[in-house]
Design an enzyme around this catalytic site. Structure first.
Site, PDB file in Angstrom:
ATOM      1  N   ASN A  48      -1.014  -5.657   3.587  1.00 43.14           N
ATOM      2  CA  ASN A  48      -0.837  -5.684   5.040  1.00 43.14           C
ATOM      3  C   ASN A  48      -1.866  -4.808   5.737  1.00 43.14           C
ATOM      4  O   ASN A  48      -2.854  -5.301   6.270  1.00 43.14           O
ATOM      5  CB  ASN A  48       0.594  -5.252   5.401  1.00 43.14           C
ATOM      6  CG  ASN A  48       0.990  -5.687   6.801  1.00 43.14           C
ATOM      7  OD1 ASN A  48       0.185  -5.675   7.717  1.00 43.14           O
ATOM      8  ND2 ASN A  48       2.238  -6.081   6.973  1.00 43.14           N
ATOM      9  N   ASP A  49      -1.650  -3.494   5.719  1.00 41.93           N
ATOM     10  CA  ASP A  49      -2.508  -2.593   6.491  1.00 41.93           C
ATOM     11  C   ASP A  49      -3.968  -2.637   6.026  1.00 41.93           C
ATOM     12  O   ASP A  49      -4.878  -2.467   6.836  1.00 41.93           O
ATOM     13  CB  ASP A  49      -1.990  -1.162   6.401  1.00 41.93           C
ATOM     14  CG  ASP A  49      -0.587  -1.023   6.959  1.00 41.93           C
ATOM     15  OD1 ASP A  49      -0.288  -1.679   7.977  1.00 41.93           O
ATOM     16  OD2 ASP A  49       0.228  -0.282   6.376  1.00 41.93           O
ATOM     17  N   VAL A  50      -4.205  -2.873   4.741  1.00 39.39           N
ATOM     18  CA  VAL A  50      -5.569  -2.824   4.210  1.00 39.39           C
ATOM     19  C   VAL A  50      -6.372  -4.072   4.556  1.00 39.39           C
ATOM     20  O   VAL A  50      -7.554  -4.162   4.227  1.00 39.39           O
ATOM     21  CB  VAL A  50      -5.572  -2.611   2.684  1.00 39.39           C
ATOM     22  CG1 VAL A  50      -4.954  -1.277   2.333  1.00 39.39           C
ATOM     23  CG2 VAL A  50      -4.870  -3.752   1.959  1.00 39.39           C
TER      24      VAL A  50
END
Length: 475
Positions: free
Chosen positions: A399-401
């Protein structure tokens, strides 16, 4: 026996050599397992040699503690899920820091005149040997760093376990944290100066433990890999300093190696998140700087059969694993799907972000467990130039990466963090259980992009559907 101290030193030297060689082998996934075994043999040798020290007291208690600790570690290590390994690492690391702090506490109390027999048999009383300034300084420094690592690691464990809110902040927090650290340093300096009173020692440890708590509470979950690595370095340094105090070569070498490796890894992790080490230590991780950027568009779903067809007739496919894949334990099914694509002539690679998952190397371990060849695994810097020529990027649990807001939204808590340029691929398929946010707690603009499709469901179940759909095409 006159030969015993020399033999013990030889055992410590061999143990240190095994530590270093083991750590070197851990640098490659191919030899990491052997490296762990080598280092374990070195530790067993160092422990056995320590039991042969002349004048060593309380051998029965030490053996009982070792037995209890070994049994607990064996039981927990066998039962812990791969998804819970980061908090297990944080907990074990904290125990190492706490042990170093405890050694420092025993030394300081012994120096203060409370007749204490240390592990190497020495005893200090009010009219006995006075410690030197260097010895006191190292005892205090090791105790300070070990106590911070202990309490900070416990908070990291609680956050990863879901027992604490991801961030806890208040106005003027940095100033308060620095004041607590400054007071701990002042009390430590007074101890080094010879004011070795029990209240002063207790106050010093209370402030050190408090600083570890306060330094970790404001840290967001997305930055936890850096924190784990940082406290690993702290624990190593604390052990090395206390090794100097005890005159124990094995502790000095092992602690120095762990501290150096942890420091280098912390710098690499901080660089991967575009943060300075000073920001890691004293910054408000995950703090925003204004209103979040609005995300236009809508998430567009896709069926597993359609996604399988899209990848089956692609030339290049890049698979991006994340923590969601670990939760679903989908790595084996994902690799089975990748093998089927490769058999059809599709060029497949796996892309790993340096801080994917909950700890450094988390995804690499999962893929290695599934049997993915190392030459198919690419790091961020290697794979990013290839995304524009990639037909399909399959994101499973990350997700965040892969969030483009890290490049476009200054108000985002992950702004400035280097990411995998998945959005540059011709098509993106995201496997996700629902529409929730990532560990940083923010929306992902990638999910709303024109070239992105959402494949909702449990990672392992979806991977199984992709495998079944691909086999149907081949039937």
């Amino acid at each position: 026996m006159a030969w015993l101290p020399g033999a013990i030193r030889a055992c410590y030297f061999l143990a240190a050599l095994l530590f270093i060689l083991g750590l070197k082998r851990m640098s490659s996934p191919r030899s990491a397992r052997a490296g762990i075994v080598w280092a374990g043999v070195g530790m067993a040798l160092a422990v056995a040699a320590t039991f042969a020290l002349p004048g060593l007291g309380h051998r029965g208690l030490i053996l009982a503690a070792l037995s209890i600790g070994t049994a607990a570690a064996w039981w927990s290590g066998r039962r812990v899920a791969m998804t819970a390994m980061p908090q297990m690492v944080a907990l074990y690391n904290g125990m190492g820091g706490g042990a170093a702090a405890a050694i420092g506490a025993v030394e300081l109390v012994g120096f203060a005149g409370a007749a204490v027999t240390l592990l190497d048999g020495r005893s200090f009383t009010a009219d006995g040997q006075a410690p030197g300034t260097a010895q006191l300084s190292l005892a205090v420094l090791g105790a300070l760093i070990g106590a911070v690592s202990f309490s900070g690691s416990l908070v990291a464990f609680a956050k990863l376990q879901g027992w604490l809110d991801r961030r806890f902040t208040f106005s003027g927090q940095r100033v308060v944290n620095l004041l607590v650290l400054a007071l701990a340093i002042v009390l430590g300096a007074m101890l080094v100066g010879g004011r070795l009173t029990p209240p002063l020692i207790a106050g010093f440890f209370a402030l050190a433990l408090l600083f570890g708590l306060m330094m970790t509470l404001p840290i967001g979950g997305a930055d936890m890999p850096v924190v784990i690595s940082l406290y690993n370095a702290f624990t190593g340094l604390a052990v090395a300093f206390e090794g100097f105090v005890l005159g124990n070569e094995a502790m000095i070498i092992a602690g120095t190696v762990v501290g150096a490796a942890g420091t280098l890894l912390t710098q690499l992790m901080a660089r991967a998140m575009n943060r300075s080490l000073g920001n890691v230590l004293f910054g408000n991780f995950g703090a925003t700087t204004g209103a979040a950027q609005a995300i236009a568009g809508a998430q567009k779903p896709i069926e597993a059969s359609d996604a399988a067809v899209m990848m089956a007739y692609a030339e290049r496919v890049v698979i991006v694993p994340g923590y969601g894949m670990a939760v679903a334990q989908a790595q084996h099914k994902v690799w089975e799907f990748a093998r089927l694509l490769i058999e059809r002539g599709v060029k497949v690679k796996f892309a790993i972000h340096p801080v994917a998952g909950r700890m450094p190397g988390h995804m690499n371990v999962l893929l290695a467990e599934a049997g993915v060849p190392y030459d198919l695994i690419a790091d961020m810097d290697e794979i990013n130039p290839e995304f524009p020529s990639t037909d399909v990027a399959l994101v499973i649990g990350a997700n965040d990466v892969v969030n483009p807001l890290a490049k476009t939204d200054p108000a985002s808590p992950i702004y400035g963090m280097p990411i995998l340029d998945v959005a540059a691929a011709k098509n993106v398929i995201v496997v996700k259980r629902g529409k929730g946010t990532g560990f940083a707690g923010i929306e992902n603009a990638l999910f709303y992009a024109d070239n992105a499709r959402m494949l909702y469901g449990d990672g392992q179940a979806v991977a199984g559907e992709l495998v079944a759909a691909l086999k149907t095409l081949d039937a």
